[in-house]
Write a protein that holds these residues in place. Structure first.
Motif: not given
Length: 298
Positions: A31, A35, A228, A230, A249, A252, A265-266, A269-270, A272
């Motif tokens: 992942s 990114s 996180r 969701y 999330w 994402i 999206a990745n 995520s980082y 987040a």
């Protein structure tokens, strides 16, 4: 050259390390790599195209991302404060109970037994415009003469999600603070009464400083959960209406699976993860300061 033979504990733990690497380390590294690529699920070969920090640079000017980021921080801040206040009240009431304290502790933990998905369905039904329990109760009490569009209006939908989060996790604060109250020595309380302190002064200057570290532990745990968030949002509103309840999330997930932009999206995520680390570091600093204060005063 002969390598040393692995010890028996190492050999016994080796299968666990292999499984851990397969299900955690490898996906995490994959992942992270994606990114830095324009990887799309519809174009698998794009995972090998390295674009450097382009995804992260695009996020800096992505208004939709920063709105979802700010909304997540808002939900986290409001939910944590409400859960702490309600959990503190529950803990004090249960600690003061002279009978049935075990039963009250069990009832207090009841919401934690539900999964977030089930809670999402439960509150989605309760806030339904036509058949929801909330609207029916308000109309029966004469507080309103029409159905309130809880999950259609953006601001009301956010409040509904907030209510669901608070209902689900207030018990976390209540349990930790109750543990602090039950572990608290009685001598300082008795000394405060002898000195003529009012109940509020006793709580403010004796009880609260002692249970504060327990509250910060609960805040650390809950900040990671809300950062996180969701399940509940996905079930209740799916980020709607018109993305007015979109959190990090849910954004994402939509970017990665609905729009197939897995590389972007990745990268989100980082970002987040950085949010989670910041709040965790903040609460650990507060926890350390509270412990030092207790050590100095007690």
């Amino acid at each position: 050259m002969k390598f040393p033979r692995p010890s028996a504990p190492t050999l016994l733990l080796l299968p666990a390390f292999i499984v851990l690497a397969a299900v955690v380390v490898v996906p995490l590294l994959l992942s992270l790599w994606s990114s830095f690529t324009p990887f799309r699920l519809t174009k698998p070969d794009s995972i090998w195209i390295f674009v450097g920090l382009r995804n992260y640079a695009n996020l800096l000017s992505d208004w939709e991302f920063w709105v979802a980021f700010g909304r997540t921080v808002l939900l986290l801040t409001v939910a944590l404060n409400l859960e702490m206040l309600l959990g503190l009240g529950l803990a004090v009431l249960v600690e003061k109970a002279s009978r049935g304290q075990r039963v009250l502790r069990t009832i207090m933990m009841f919401p934690m037994m539900f999964s977030p998905i089930l809670v999402g369905f439960q509150f989605k039904f309760m806030f339904n415009d036509n058949i929801g329990l909330v609207n029916n109760a308000l109309q029966a009490l004469g507080l309103t003469d029409r159905a309130i569009p809880w999950l259609i209006d953006g601001n009301l939908a956010f409040i509904a999600i907030l209510v669901a989060e608070v209902w689900l996790s207030t018990a976390v604060f209540a349990i930790f603070i109750l543990a602090g109250l039950m572990a608290m020595p009685r001598e300082p309380m008795e000394a405060a009464r002898v000195d003529g302190c009012t109940p509020w002064q006793t709580f403010r200057y004796v009880t609260w400083p002692f249970v504060m570290p327990f509250a910060f532990i609960a805040m650390t745990i809950r900040s990671l959960d809300i950062a996180r968030a969701y399940d509940i949002v996905k079930i209740m509103t799916d980020g709607g209406p018109a993305k007015r309840t979109e959190l990090l999330w849910t954004l994402i997930a939509r970017t990665g699976y609905a729009d197939s932009r897995m590389g972007m999206a990745n990268a989100m995520s980082y970002f987040a993860i950085i949010l989670s680390i910041v709040f965790t570091f903040y609460f650990f600093r507060k926890l350390a300061a509270a412990r030092q204060q207790i050590g100095a005063e007690w």
